[in-house]
Design a protein around this motif. Structure first.
Motif, PDB file in Angstrom:
ATOM      1  N   LEU A 211       0.839  -1.187   0.000  1.00  0.00           N
ATOM      2  CA  LEU A 211       0.000   0.000   0.000  1.00  0.00           C
ATOM      3  C   LEU A 211       0.881   1.247   0.000  1.00  0.00           C
ATOM      4  O   LEU A 211       1.757   1.397   0.857  1.00  0.00           O
ATOM      5  CB  LEU A 211      -0.891   0.015   1.242  1.00  0.00           C
ATOM      6  CG  LEU A 211      -1.679   1.302   1.486  1.00  0.00           C
ATOM      7  CD1 LEU A 211      -2.798   1.436   0.458  1.00  0.00           C
ATOM      8  CD2 LEU A 211      -2.234   1.336   2.894  1.00  0.00           C
ATOM      9  N   PRO A 212       0.686   2.164  -0.926  1.00  0.00           N
ATOM     10  CA  PRO A 212       1.441   3.426  -0.887  1.00  0.00           C
ATOM     11  C   PRO A 212       1.106   4.188   0.400  1.00  0.00           C
ATOM     12  O   PRO A 212      -0.060   4.348   0.756  1.00  0.00           O
ATOM     13  CB  PRO A 212       0.942   4.175  -2.128  1.00  0.00           C
ATOM     14  CG  PRO A 212       0.372   3.120  -3.016  1.00  0.00           C
ATOM     15  CD  PRO A 212      -0.189   2.073  -2.108  1.00  0.00           C
ATOM     16  N   VAL A 213       2.120   4.635   1.102  1.00  0.00           N
ATOM     17  CA  VAL A 213       1.912   5.295   2.396  1.00  0.00           C
ATOM     18  C   VAL A 213       2.363   6.749   2.368  1.00  0.00           C
ATOM     19  O   VAL A 213       2.690   7.322   3.410  1.00  0.00           O
ATOM     20  CB  VAL A 213       2.644   4.524   3.514  1.00  0.00           C
ATOM     21  CG1 VAL A 213       1.996   3.175   3.752  1.00  0.00           C
ATOM     22  CG2 VAL A 213       4.120   4.351   3.189  1.00  0.00           C
ATOM     23  N   ASP A 214       2.377   7.352   1.198  1.00  0.00           N
ATOM     24  CA  ASP A 214       2.712   8.769   1.119  1.00  0.00           C
ATOM     25  C   ASP A 214       1.626   9.586   1.814  1.00  0.00           C
ATOM     26  O   ASP A 214       0.435   9.342   1.650  1.00  0.00           O
ATOM     27  CB  ASP A 214       2.838   9.206  -0.344  1.00  0.00           C
ATOM     28  CG  ASP A 214       3.970   8.472  -1.063  1.00  0.00           C
ATOM     29  OD1 ASP A 214       4.904   8.029  -0.369  1.00  0.00           O
ATOM     30  OD2 ASP A 214       3.895   8.331  -2.296  1.00  0.00           O
ATOM     31  N   ASN A 215       2.070  10.575   2.591  1.00  0.00           N
ATOM     32  CA  ASN A 215       1.140  11.458   3.308  1.00  0.00           C
ATOM     33  C   ASN A 215       0.199  10.674   4.210  1.00  0.00           C
ATOM     34  O   ASN A 215      -0.998  10.974   4.326  1.00  0.00           O
ATOM     35  CB  ASN A 215       0.328  12.305   2.317  1.00  0.00           C
ATOM     36  CG  ASN A 215      -0.453  13.417   3.009  1.00  0.00           C
ATOM     37  OD1 ASN A 215       0.008  13.972   4.006  1.00  0.00           O
ATOM     38  ND2 ASN A 215      -1.627  13.729   2.494  1.00  0.00           N
ATOM     39  N   ALA A 216       0.721   9.657   4.863  1.00  0.00           N
ATOM     40  CA  ALA A 216      -0.107   8.807   5.727  1.00  0.00           C
ATOM     41  C   ALA A 216      -0.409   9.505   7.047  1.00  0.00           C
ATOM     42  O   ALA A 216       0.373  10.330   7.538  1.00  0.00           O
ATOM     43  CB  ALA A 216       0.586   7.483   5.978  1.00  0.00           C
ATOM     44  N   LEU A 217      -1.542   9.158   7.615  1.00  0.00           N
ATOM     45  CA  LEU A 217      -1.903   9.604   8.962  1.00  0.00           C
ATOM     46  C   LEU A 217      -1.329   8.605   9.960  1.00  0.00           C
ATOM     47  O   LEU A 217      -1.597   7.413   9.876  1.00  0.00           O
ATOM     48  CB  LEU A 217      -3.426   9.674   9.094  1.00  0.00           C
ATOM     49  CG  LEU A 217      -3.967   9.912  10.503  1.00  0.00           C
ATOM     50  CD1 LEU A 217      -3.552  11.288  11.026  1.00  0.00           C
ATOM     51  CD2 LEU A 217      -5.487   9.768  10.530  1.00  0.00           C
ATOM     52  N   HIS A 218      -0.556   9.101  10.922  1.00  0.00           N
ATOM     53  CA  HIS A 218       0.072   8.237  11.931  1.00  0.00           C
ATOM     54  C   HIS A 218      -0.687   8.341  13.247  1.00  0.00           C
ATOM     55  O   HIS A 218      -0.936   9.442  13.758  1.00  0.00           O
ATOM     56  CB  HIS A 218       1.533   8.637  12.142  1.00  0.00           C
ATOM     57  CG  HIS A 218       2.416   8.300  10.973  1.00  0.00           C
ATOM     58  ND1 HIS A 218       3.172   7.152  10.916  1.00  0.00           N
ATOM     59  CD2 HIS A 218       2.634   8.957   9.812  1.00  0.00           C
ATOM     60  CE1 HIS A 218       3.842   7.118   9.774  1.00  0.00           C
ATOM     61  NE2 HIS A 218       3.539   8.207   9.088  1.00  0.00           N
ATOM     62  N   LEU A 219      -1.064   7.202  13.787  1.00  0.00           N
ATOM     63  CA  LEU A 219      -1.754   7.124  15.067  1.00  0.00           C
ATOM     64  C   LEU A 219      -1.073   6.088  15.942  1.00  0.00           C
ATOM     65  O   LEU A 219      -0.296   5.260  15.465  1.00  0.00           O
ATOM     66  CB  LEU A 219      -3.225   6.737  14.878  1.00  0.00           C
ATOM     67  CG  LEU A 219      -4.096   7.599  13.959  1.00  0.00           C
ATOM     68  CD1 LEU A 219      -5.479   6.995  13.845  1.00  0.00           C
ATOM     69  CD2 LEU A 219      -4.165   9.017  14.459  1.00  0.00           C
TER      70      LEU A 219
END
Length: 372
Positions: A147-155
């Motif tokens: 899965l591309p994780v560019d600009n991902a939200l991190h929690l």
């Protein structure tokens, strides 16, 4: 006539009564949660993201293959039973005559070649099918990890007994904050969640979004997913973690980017002015009770003196749909019942009973109702 009352005795009778009461509580809790369940589906067969779609395709393939194998086994068994029934009419004298009367003559070996050939073919086919399923499993796992994780939200999600703590880190515009059992994500944006547990083994499972991921004490792990459809989705701890494992639910809301930005900005702020300085006399008294009682030792309400970390952050409590990790709908009536006797609602919960009078409890619930 057997004397039932005598052998049971008082201890056994108390145990039966306890089990009966527990069953009634479970039934009432299930009814109370039915509305939430209708709004928040928990169904692995209806994927709302790309990872869940890969998993459900693997499931369909496995179901078709295993169903075909099961049907073939049943058919082979039926054929064998029919042939045995046909052969049961043969007499022993006929078989003896075929052997020329020699009781010790060996059976004709050519008759065994057909079944041997069939067993060999079925064995080879079984190996091919199993290898095919292994290949499909590996390909699915590779697809999930790409899965591309560019600009991902991190929690960060931490499993507790028995609730979920969700931490949103600070960014350039807004401070970080914590919520409990419910969190929001923007639809169409990758999400990377760091999974932790502070006590026992839990398992993070959002069936509509991804597969299960174990959470082991002392070992951090991550899970990545993307929600492509806006809506509310229910999750569940999938690893037995204690008495209230079955009542450890969570909800994720996939918002449009605009609605998510509004929600995050609101959650990052301290409690609203109406909660910090309530004009209503009853709510003002409830604030004093909260800060002076044991509530403030376990819970945080940003903007007040309450900075406890053992329980959920209550800063925006009334913005949540449920309380007690999905056990009850978030209403003032249910809040009062939860505060009055938590173990009556969720037996085994670690939340203690707060000794408050009915009037003090009413004031406390009135103030909690301002935390929006």
């Amino acid at each position: 006539m057997v004397d039932i009352a005598g052998p049971i005795g008082p201890m056994a009778s108390d145990r039966i009564a306890f089990v009966a009461r527990r069953g009634v509580r479970v039934l009432l809790a299930c009814v109370a949660r039915s509305a939430c369940a209708q709004q928040a589906p928990q169904d692995a067969l209806h994927p709302a993201g790309v990872q869940a779609a890969h998993i459900v395709r693997l499931w369909h393939l496995s179901l078709i293959v295993c169903g075909a194998v099961f049907a073939a086994v049943l058919l082979a068994t039926l054929v064998a039973l029919v042939r045995r029934a046909d052969r049961s009419g043969d007499t022993g004298s006929d078989r003896g005559g075929d052997r020329g009367g020699d009781e010790h003559a060996p059976l004709a070996q050519p008759q065994e070649r057909g079944p041997q050939r069939a067993v060999a073919i079925v064995s080879i086919a079984s190996v091919v099918v199993l290898l095919g399923l292994i290949v499909a499993d590996v390909l699915t796992d590779r697809a999930l990890s790409r899965l591309p994780v560019d600009n991902a939200l991190h929690l960060e999600v931490t499993g507790q007994q028995w609730w979920w703590k969700i931490d949103y880190p600070s960014d350039a515009q807004q401070p970080g904050f914590s919520t409990a059992n419910e969190f929001h994500v923007p639809a169409g944006r990758p999400v990377i969640i760091a999974l932790k547990t502070t006590d026992v083994i839990h398992s993070f499972w959002m069936p509509n979004l991804h597969g299960k991921k174990d959470m082991l004490p002392g070992i951090d792990s991550t899970i990545e997913f993307r929600v492509d459809k806006t809506g509310i989705y229910r999750g569940q701890c999938a690893e037995y973690c204690g008495a209230e494992h079955a009542w450890m639910a969570m909800f994720v809301t996939a918002d449009t980017p605009e609605r998510y930005a509004q929600w995050r900005a609101q959650q990052a702020t301290p409690a609203v002015a109406a909660a910090l300085s309530p004009s209503d006399g009853l709510a003002q008294r409830g604030l004093q009770i909260f800060e002076q009682s044991s509530c403030a030792n376990c819970h945080t309400v940003r903007g007040t003196s309450a900075q406890g970390t053992l329980g959920p952050d209550l800063t925006h409590l009334m913005s949540r749909q449920t309380i007690a990790a999905g056990v009850l709908s978030n209403t003032q009536q249910n809040l009062a019942a939860w505060i009055r006797d938590p173990n009556a609602v969720k037996p085994g919960t670690t939340m203690p009973t707060v000794p408050l009078s009915a009037s003090d409890r009413q004031a406390l619930v009135a103030w909690l109702g301002t935390l929006r």
